[in-house]
Design an enzyme around this catalytic site. Structure first.
Site, PDB file in Angstrom:
ATOM      1  N   SER A 164       0.846  -1.168   0.000  1.00  0.00           N
ATOM      2  CA  SER A 164       0.000   0.000   0.000  1.00  0.00           C
ATOM      3  C   SER A 164       0.897   1.239   0.000  1.00  0.00           C
ATOM      4  CB  SER A 164      -0.926  -0.041   1.211  1.00  0.00           C
ATOM      5  OG  SER A 164      -2.022   0.776   1.019  1.00  0.00           O
ATOM      6  N   ASP A 426      -8.529  -5.375  -5.957  1.00  0.00           N
ATOM      7  CA  ASP A 426      -8.121  -4.285  -5.069  1.00  0.00           C
ATOM      8  C   ASP A 426      -8.248  -2.969  -5.830  1.00  0.00           C
ATOM      9  OD1 ASP A 426      -6.915  -2.540  -3.309  1.00  0.00           O
ATOM     10  OD2 ASP A 426      -4.876  -3.214  -3.770  1.00  0.00           O
ATOM     11  N   HIS A 451      -6.115  -6.534  -1.680  1.00  0.00           N
ATOM     12  CA  HIS A 451      -5.026  -5.640  -1.304  1.00  0.00           C
ATOM     13  C   HIS A 451      -3.907  -6.381  -0.578  1.00  0.00           C
ATOM     14  CE1 HIS A 451      -3.662  -1.540  -0.879  1.00  0.00           C
ATOM     15  NE2 HIS A 451      -3.625  -1.582   0.429  1.00  0.00           N
TER      16      HIS A 451
END
Length: 483
Positions: A164, A426, A451
């Site tokens: 991320s 995601d 994710h």
């Protein structure tokens, strides 16, 4: 119940982990697991890396696992993100599997201004000026330089990992400090920053439709019904049906948007982390999947789409052990204006500052190809102004985001030996690298994965694309560490 900003769900993977996720719910329901057997270490860090005259220092937290370390082996550095660094990652996760096979020393460095890494006395806006991705990258460089000498690692090659936002940091670190980082694994990394990230909800709609083609439409109808009830001032009904913590009060359009956003975030969170393997971090709601949400939304015996939507929200609350949902924008702003460390351990104010001054990432309903309503870009930008002051307006946010893309290059990545794994359900993959840029700038697309899926411990339930991605990453690690 304390609620952080929506955009916090945006990018976390290791939660208090190296993979956060930029949606408020990701931080509100962040992992609770801990590993008491993993000791904390502290590093004397510079406050301002870009002023030689500034000699102030502070203590930055890090963790170490030398179980697999072999003489001359590589160093794996997990980069922390927008929340507390979770020591659970020092005992589990795909990167430790690689470390065992390659004889690596494993380190994890907590991001400045998050967790226990407090560079300043408080988090006033003036002090938050020292919170930026550029300062964070310089933290890593200084940490690596000192630790190389302290631990006798002069001949070791360093590999940076992150998911991320920390995934973006890992790619940017390899780009900006190629003399220090030999390679990077940038999982679910949104390397392009964007003010209005309306594509996020477009991917949410596509992911929902994979299970039930009419699921997004049912959610859209439900969201529109909530909007109608708000116009009719049916506040008691909405409070009861969605188990709000206090009687809903609507005094401005921001109050309305905040309720719609709060409800939508629950669905966004489910999609972003669908069927992931975060249990070892202490996450409770992994049993709530896209399939569960859409099965409820398709169950006509539960009533109209509105009542099915309320059933979904109540189910999520129950799984998380929450009695009610806070939907007060006034309370939210009060919480976000609190500058004391004790009240902001989850990182909401800090991450909001970074989105307002560097990244944007505002997940609006400005696209027609998504199932929600009433959450325009102006709502997100208004939060910046309400929390940090009127000068934090659309013009400032837009200029700041442009500068970030100019500094890092956005999708025009230049460099080498960077891996970009992305799960295709995601929503963050829309701002990432999804095709190979060269022979050593490699994209790995994971069909059916969410994710940061490749970062978690392996399990039989993983989509086939995930173990394949992990194997490919290991092959590239082995190859590039020998170059």
């Amino acid at each position: 119940m304390f609620r952080l900003p929506v955009l916090l769900l945006l990018l976390v993977c290791l939660g208090a982990s190296p993979c956060y996720g930029f949606l408020a719910k990701a931080h509100k329901r962040q992992p609770t697991a801990s590993s008491p057997s993993v000791p904390e270490y502290w590093f004397e860090q510079r406050l301002n890396h870009f002023s030689g005259a500034d000699t102030r220092v502070w203590q930055q937290r890090y963790f170490m696992n030398d179980t697999y370390r072999q003489s001359g082996g590589p160093v794996f550095l997990m980069i922390g993100g927008e929340g507390p660094a979770n020591p659970a990652w020092m005992t589990s996760g795909a990167w430790l599997t690689y470390a065992e096979k390659l004889g690596a020393l494993c380190l994890m460095l907590e991001h400045r201004f998050y967790g226990k890494s407090h560079p300043t006395q408080d988090i006033s806006t003036d002090n938050l000026h020292y919170l930026s991705s550029q300062q964070a990258l310089a933290d890593i460089a200084h940490f690596q330089t000192v630790m190389k000498e302290k631990l006798g690692l002069a001949d070791s090659k360093w590999v940076v990992f992150g998911g991320s936002y920390p995934g973006s940091l890992s790619a940017w670190y390899r780009m900006k400090y190629p003399h220090l980082a030999h390679m990077a694994v940038a999982s679910s990394a949104p390397v392009k920053v964007q003010v209005n990230f309306s594509e996020y909800l477009e991917v949410v709609q596509l992911a929902l439709s994979l299970n039930h083609s009419d699921c997004p439409e049912a959610i859209k109808m439900a969201s529109e019904e909530v909007s109608k009830l708000l116009v009719l001032s049916s506040f008691q009904k909405l409070t009861d049906d969605f188990r709000l913590c206090e009687l809903l009060q609507i005094n401005s359009w921001m109050d309305t948007a905040y309720l719609l956003d709060t409800l939508a975030e629950n669905i966004m969170n489910v999609v972003q982390y669908n069927k992931d393997n975060r249990e070892f971090e202490g996450v409770k709601d992994t049993s709530i999947t896209i399939q569960v949400v859409c099965d409820i939304m398709a169950n006509k015996s539960l009533g109209t789409p509105y009542y099915r939507y309320a059933n979904v929200i109540r189910t999520i609350l129950e799984v998380n052990g929450e009695k009610c949902m806070d939907a007060s924008y006034k309370k939210f702003i009060q919480d976000m204006r609190n500058i004391t460390w004790a009240s902001v351990s989850l990182g909401g104010r800090q991450w909001m500052y970074q989105t307002c001054t560097e990244f944007g990432f505002f997940q609006s309903t400005d696209s027609a190809a998504q199932p929600f309503s009433g959450i325009p870009l102006s709502y997100h930008v208004q939060q910046c102004s309400d929390i940090f002051g009127p000068e934090y307006n659309l013009s400032m946010v837009t200029d700041s985001v442009q500068q970030t893309n100019e500094y890092y290059g956005g999708l025009d990545i230049k460099g080498s030996r960077i891996i970009f794994p992305n799960g295709l359900i995601d929503p963050w993959h829309r701002l990432g690298i999804n095709a190979d840029l060269s022979g050593d700038l490699i994209a790995i697309q994971m069909e059916g994965a969410a994710h940061c899926a490749n970062m978690y411990p392996a399990r039989l339930e993983d989509p086939p694309s995930v173990p394949s991605a992990r194997q490919y990453i290991f092959q590239l690690l082995t190859k590039w560490l020998n170059t």
